[in-house]
Write a protein that holds these residues in place. Structure first.
Motif, short mmCIF file in Angstrom:
data_model
loop_
_atom_site.label_atom_id
_atom_site.label_comp_id
_atom_site.label_asym_id
_atom_site.label_seq_id
_atom_site.Cartn_x
_atom_site.Cartn_y
_atom_site.Cartn_z
N THR A 27 0.85 -1.18 0.00
CA THR A 27 0.00 0.00 0.00
C THR A 27 0.88 1.24 0.00
O THR A 27 1.20 1.80 1.02
CB THR A 27 -0.92 0.02 1.23
OG1 THR A 27 -0.11 -0.19 2.39
CG2 THR A 27 -1.96 -1.06 1.13
N ARG A 202 1.12 12.88 3.90
CA ARG A 202 1.92 11.79 4.47
C ARG A 202 3.12 12.27 5.27
O ARG A 202 3.89 11.45 5.79
CB ARG A 202 2.38 10.86 3.34
CG ARG A 202 1.28 10.01 2.75
CD ARG A 202 1.82 9.04 1.72
NE ARG A 202 2.18 9.68 0.48
CZ ARG A 202 1.37 9.81 -0.57
NH1 ARG A 202 0.15 9.32 -0.51
NH2 ARG A 202 1.78 10.40 -1.68
N TYR A 212 0.10 6.52 10.79
CA TYR A 212 0.56 5.33 10.08
C TYR A 212 2.04 5.11 10.35
O TYR A 212 2.81 6.05 10.46
CB TYR A 212 0.34 5.49 8.57
CG TYR A 212 -1.10 5.57 8.14
CD1 TYR A 212 -1.78 4.45 7.68
CD2 TYR A 212 -1.79 6.78 8.20
CE1 TYR A 212 -3.12 4.53 7.27
CE2 TYR A 212 -3.12 6.87 7.81
CZ TYR A 212 -3.77 5.75 7.34
OH TYR A 212 -5.09 5.83 6.96
N ASN A 217 2.14 5.57 3.56
CA ASN A 217 0.71 5.54 3.82
C ASN A 217 0.21 6.84 4.42
O ASN A 217 0.95 7.51 5.13
CB ASN A 217 0.38 4.37 4.75
CG ASN A 217 0.38 3.05 4.02
OD1 ASN A 217 0.04 2.97 2.84
ND2 ASN A 217 0.79 2.00 4.71
N PRO A 218 -1.07 7.18 4.15
CA PRO A 218 -2.03 6.47 3.31
C PRO A 218 -1.72 6.65 1.83
O PRO A 218 -1.12 7.64 1.43
CB PRO A 218 -3.37 7.13 3.68
CG PRO A 218 -2.99 8.53 4.07
CD PRO A 218 -1.66 8.40 4.75
N SER A 219 -2.14 5.68 1.04
CA SER A 219 -1.90 5.74 -0.40
C SER A 219 -2.67 6.89 -1.02
O SER A 219 -3.60 7.45 -0.43
CB SER A 219 -2.34 4.42 -1.06
OG SER A 219 -3.75 4.30 -1.02
N GLU A 308 -2.85 -1.03 7.61
CA GLU A 308 -1.53 -1.48 7.19
C GLU A 308 -1.30 -2.96 7.45
O GLU A 308 -0.46 -3.59 6.79
CB GLU A 308 -0.46 -0.67 7.92
CG GLU A 308 -0.51 0.82 7.60
CD GLU A 308 0.62 1.59 8.26
OE1 GLU A 308 1.46 2.13 7.53
OE2 GLU A 308 0.65 1.64 9.51
#
Length: 326
Positions: A27, A202, A212, A217-219, A308
């Motif tokens: 991811t 991110r 995260y 992440n997050p994508s 995740e």
């Protein structure tokens, strides 16, 4: 493939059940596989008309029903990896809370956790689902606890990950969000920049870095799925802020004695690198829950670790649900 073998494969498993066949990609920001997931999720999204509004949800698989409750400001897309594994054996129901995701709350609807729990019961009634296993994260954990004490006949089991508790609801990190939301500035000053600049979202001191463990992440797809709908209209921006403001009141105040009496079997899995909820919540929950099935601690995992590490969710959920059934 046997169930035991399947859950051991974890996030690198071969996906079946109508999603994809092939190895799962990481991811990351450039993940084509997450882009595929986004398209599939949108195609399979359904809506239930309730007194609380038009509730968006995904439903995959068959068997005993399992309900997945996401955190703030996410949506049911948070659970995509776990559902891909568990839908082989369970009917997975994944709603978006009022004020979040693709759900359109009714005009003037209060968005507090108590009403979110009532909405969930209305959704289950609409789907003619009598009882569910519940998996919950973050603010979704507050709703899960309310469901367990108010409707224990509707809840087979709970799998709680890092989440609100009576002793910490809201967590201190939410206070700036609530303050900006009260001023009508949260969507414009935080969500809009994150959606416009995914790398900023991110960054270590922003949403991704705080919540995260993986800096990828997050994508991009997840950011689009989470924040895009919340910024689509002035009304949706107002609702995401109203949802935050509602978290300023501790919906779990006084719940501890009720949890002591609650018969629902509950497993706790907690990311130990969480900077939002402190680790004292682990022992509190384990003591408070009248039917605790123990704790698992995950090193180097932050608040949104279920996104995740879906293999851990699948493993823990399947083990708990089989024990409850036996």
């Amino acid at each position: 493939m046997k169930r035991r073998d399947f859950v051991k494969l974890g996030a690198g498993a071969v996906l079946l059940g109508g999603w994809a066949t092939g190895a799962v990609a990481s991811t990351s920001a450039g993940s084509d596989f997450d882009r595929f997931r986004m398209a599939e999720w949108r195609r399979n999204r359904q809506f239930a008309e309730t007194p609380f509004g038009s509730i968006a949800y995904a439903m995959r698989g068959s068997g005993e029903a399992a309900l997945f409750l996401h955190g703030y400001p996410l949506s049911g897309f948070q659970w995509r990896g776990a559902v891909e594994q568990l839908e082989l054996f369970y009917r997975c129901i994944v709603p978006d809370f009022m004020g979040l995701g693709a759900t359109e709350a009714a005009p003037g609807q209060d968005l507090g956790a108590g009403n979110q729990a009532a909405m969930i019961i209305a959704l289950l009634d609409t789907l003619k689902v009598a009882r569910v296993h519940i998996v919950a994260n973050d603010s979704g954990g507050a709703v899960a606890q309310l469901l367990a004490v108010r409707h224990p006949d509707r809840v087979r089991s709970l799998l709680l990950t890092n989440c609100d508790t009576e002793r910490q609801s809201p967590p201190p990190a939410m206070l700036p969000v609530i303050d900006l939301a009260r001023k009508g500035r949260y969507a414009e000053e935080w969500l809009m920049p994150w959606l416009a600049d995914r790398n900023r979202a991110r960054a270590p001191d922003q949403f991704g870095g705080m919540c995260y463990a993986d800096p990828a992440n997050p994508s991009d797809s997840a950011i689009e799925m989470y924040f895009g709908p919340l910024l689509a209209t002035p009304e949706r921006r107002r609702q995401v802020e109203a949802h935050a403001v509602a978290q300023g009141t501790n919906a779990l105040a006084g719940i501890t004695p009720q949890l002591n009496r609650c018969p629902v079997p509950t497993r706790i899995v907690w990311g130990m690198a969480d900077t939002i909820f402190d680790t004292a919540n682990i022992d509190y929950l384990d003591r408070a829950l009248g039917n605790s099935r123990g704790v698992r601690r995950l090193e180097r995992s932050k608040l949104f670790w279920p996104e995740e590490r879906p293999d851990v969710i699948a493993e823990e959920a399947d083990a708990l649900w089989r024990k409850v059934r036996s």
